[in-house]
Design an enzyme around this catalytic site. Sequence first.
Site, PDB file in Angstrom:
ATOM      1  N   HIS A  37       0.800  -1.326   0.136  1.00  0.00           N
ATOM      2  CA  HIS A  37       0.077  -0.205   0.093  1.00  0.00           C
ATOM      3  C   HIS A  37       0.978   1.507  -0.111  1.00  0.00           C
ATOM      4  O   HIS A  37       0.464   2.269  -0.874  1.00  0.00           O
ATOM      5  CB  HIS A  37      -0.731   0.132   1.185  1.00  0.00           C
ATOM      6  N   GLN A  61     -18.011  -6.774  -1.659  1.00  0.00           N
ATOM      7  CA  GLN A  61     -16.831  -7.650  -2.440  1.00  0.00           C
ATOM      8  C   GLN A  61     -16.449  -8.848  -1.728  1.00  0.00           C
ATOM      9  O   GLN A  61     -15.658  -9.697  -2.291  1.00  0.00           O
ATOM     10  CB  GLN A  61     -15.558  -6.861  -2.849  1.00  0.00           C
ATOM     11  N   ARG A 153      -0.730  -3.671  -9.411  1.00  0.00           N
ATOM     12  CA  ARG A 153      -1.024  -4.629 -10.218  1.00  0.00           C
ATOM     13  C   ARG A 153      -1.053  -6.132  -9.639  1.00  0.00           C
ATOM     14  O   ARG A 153      -1.173  -7.214 -10.478  1.00  0.00           O
ATOM     15  CB  ARG A 153      -0.062  -4.673 -11.261  1.00  0.00           C
ATOM     16  N   LYS A 154      -0.873  -6.102  -8.332  1.00  0.00           N
ATOM     17  CA  LYS A 154      -0.841  -7.384  -7.375  1.00  0.00           C
ATOM     18  C   LYS A 154      -2.321  -8.005  -7.903  1.00  0.00           C
ATOM     19  O   LYS A 154      -2.412  -9.223  -7.780  1.00  0.00           O
ATOM     20  CB  LYS A 154      -0.515  -6.988  -6.033  1.00  0.00           C
ATOM     21  N   GLN A 158      -8.518  -7.317 -11.073  1.00  0.00           N
ATOM     22  CA  GLN A 158      -9.118  -5.800 -10.598  1.00  0.00           C
ATOM     23  C   GLN A 158      -8.349  -4.629 -11.311  1.00  0.00           C
ATOM     24  O   GLN A 158      -9.238  -3.833 -11.518  1.00  0.00           O
ATOM     25  CB  GLN A 158      -8.760  -5.636  -9.068  1.00  0.00           C
ATOM     26  N   VAL A 181       4.620  -5.490  -4.720  1.00  0.00           N
ATOM     27  CA  VAL A 181       5.712  -5.428  -3.785  1.00  0.00           C
ATOM     28  C   VAL A 181       5.811  -6.667  -3.100  1.00  0.00           C
ATOM     29  O   VAL A 181       4.896  -7.222  -2.618  1.00  0.00           O
ATOM     30  CB  VAL A 181       5.347  -4.328  -2.765  1.00  0.00           C
ATOM     31  N   SER A 190       0.454  -8.701   1.337  1.00  0.00           N
ATOM     32  CA  SER A 190      -0.874  -8.761   1.395  1.00  0.00           C
ATOM     33  C   SER A 190      -1.401  -8.612   2.948  1.00  0.00           C
ATOM     34  O   SER A 190      -0.812  -9.245   3.793  1.00  0.00           O
ATOM     35  CB  SER A 190      -1.549 -10.274   0.814  1.00  0.00           C
ATOM     36  N   SER A 191      -2.606  -7.951   2.927  1.00  0.00           N
ATOM     37  CA  SER A 191      -3.183  -8.135   4.441  1.00  0.00           C
ATOM     38  C   SER A 191      -3.442  -9.363   4.870  1.00  0.00           C
ATOM     39  O   SER A 191      -3.651  -9.597   6.175  1.00  0.00           O
ATOM     40  CB  SER A 191      -4.310  -7.064   4.321  1.00  0.00           C
TER      41      SER A 191
END
Length: 290
Positions: A37, A61, A153-154, A158, A181, A190-191
Site C-alpha cells: 500500500h 466484495q 498490479r498485484k 481488478q 511489492v 498482502s493484508s
Amino acid sequence: MELLRTVDAMHAEALEASCRGDRLALVPTMGALHEGHLALVREARERADHVTVSVFVNPTQFGPGEDYESYPRTLDRDMERLEEEIDGGVEVVFAPTREEMYPAEERPPVWVEVEALTEHLCGAHRPDHFRGVTTIVTKLLLACRPDLAVFGRKDAQQFVVIERLAEALPFGVEIVGVPTVREEDGLARSSRNKYLSDRQREQATVLSEAVFRAEERIRQGEQRIGPIVEDMTRIIGAAEEAELEYAEVVDARSLQPIERIEPGQEVLAAVAVYFGDARLIDNAFVTAPN
Ligand code: AMP
C-alpha cells in the site's frame, strides 16, 4: 493529515483543493496497510499535490463465508504509518462507515458492473466480487473526484477491470498501476498474509515460484498453455498445506482463456491458492518474444 468520515466532507475537501488548482490523487485501500500500500501512496505523492488514502473494508466484495468480519481493521496504526513513513505525508484519510457508503435507504440496490473481464480467474470463483469492487470504486471516485487513482498490479484482474471502468465512464481519472511489492522470499505483500501460520508462511513462497516459473517459460518461447499450467500446478502442489483454486494463463487484455500464446502477445499468468482459510493470489504480466 485530516481524517474524514463522510462523503459530503470528502466531496467538499476535494472541490476546495481542485479550486486551488491542486492535482488530486486517490489511493483506495481496505486498510491494514503494508509496504505494498505504501508504494502506491508514494507513487501518488510524487504525481499529485493532494493525496487521499481511502480506508474502507467493502462488504459487497466479500462473498458469504469469506473474511469480511475478521478482516483486520487497524485505522489508528494505518494513520501512524502514513504519517511516519510517507515523505510529505498525505492530506486526507477518508474512512467512511458502512452506512455512509451503503445507506440503508439505498433500495433497490444499484450496481456498477464490468462484463466479460470478470468471467474468468477470480471472477469464476468469487461471484459478485468484482461487481462489489467496481461499485465501491465508482462511489469513491465520485466522493473524491481525483485526477488520478493508484492501484496495485498485484490484483491483476481488478486492475484490468478498473482500467475498463475508468475508460467507459466519464470520471476523467487517470488509472496508475504499481508493480507488486514482495517480501524478500518472493511472497507478495498482502493484508491476508497475517492469517498464515508459521508453517503456511514458509510454504506460501510457492505462489511466486509458480508465476515466476510461468514467466520464465513464456519468455523462453513456450507457446503451449498446458505445460505452463502443469508446471505452476506442480510447484503449488509441493506445498503440503496449499490447496490450489486455479492456475491459468489468459490474454492480458481480454482476460479470456487462450489456446496458444502468439509471438508478441501479452498474457497474464495467475494463481489463487488457499492455505487453510487464507486465500492468496499472485500473477505476472508477461509479453511473449516475437
Ligand atoms: P487492498 O487493501 O488489499 O484492497 O489493496 C488496496 C490496493 O493496494 C489495491 O490497489 C491493491 O492492488 C494494492 N496492493 C495490495 N497489495 C499490494 C502489493 N503487494 N503490491 C502492490 N500493490 C498492492
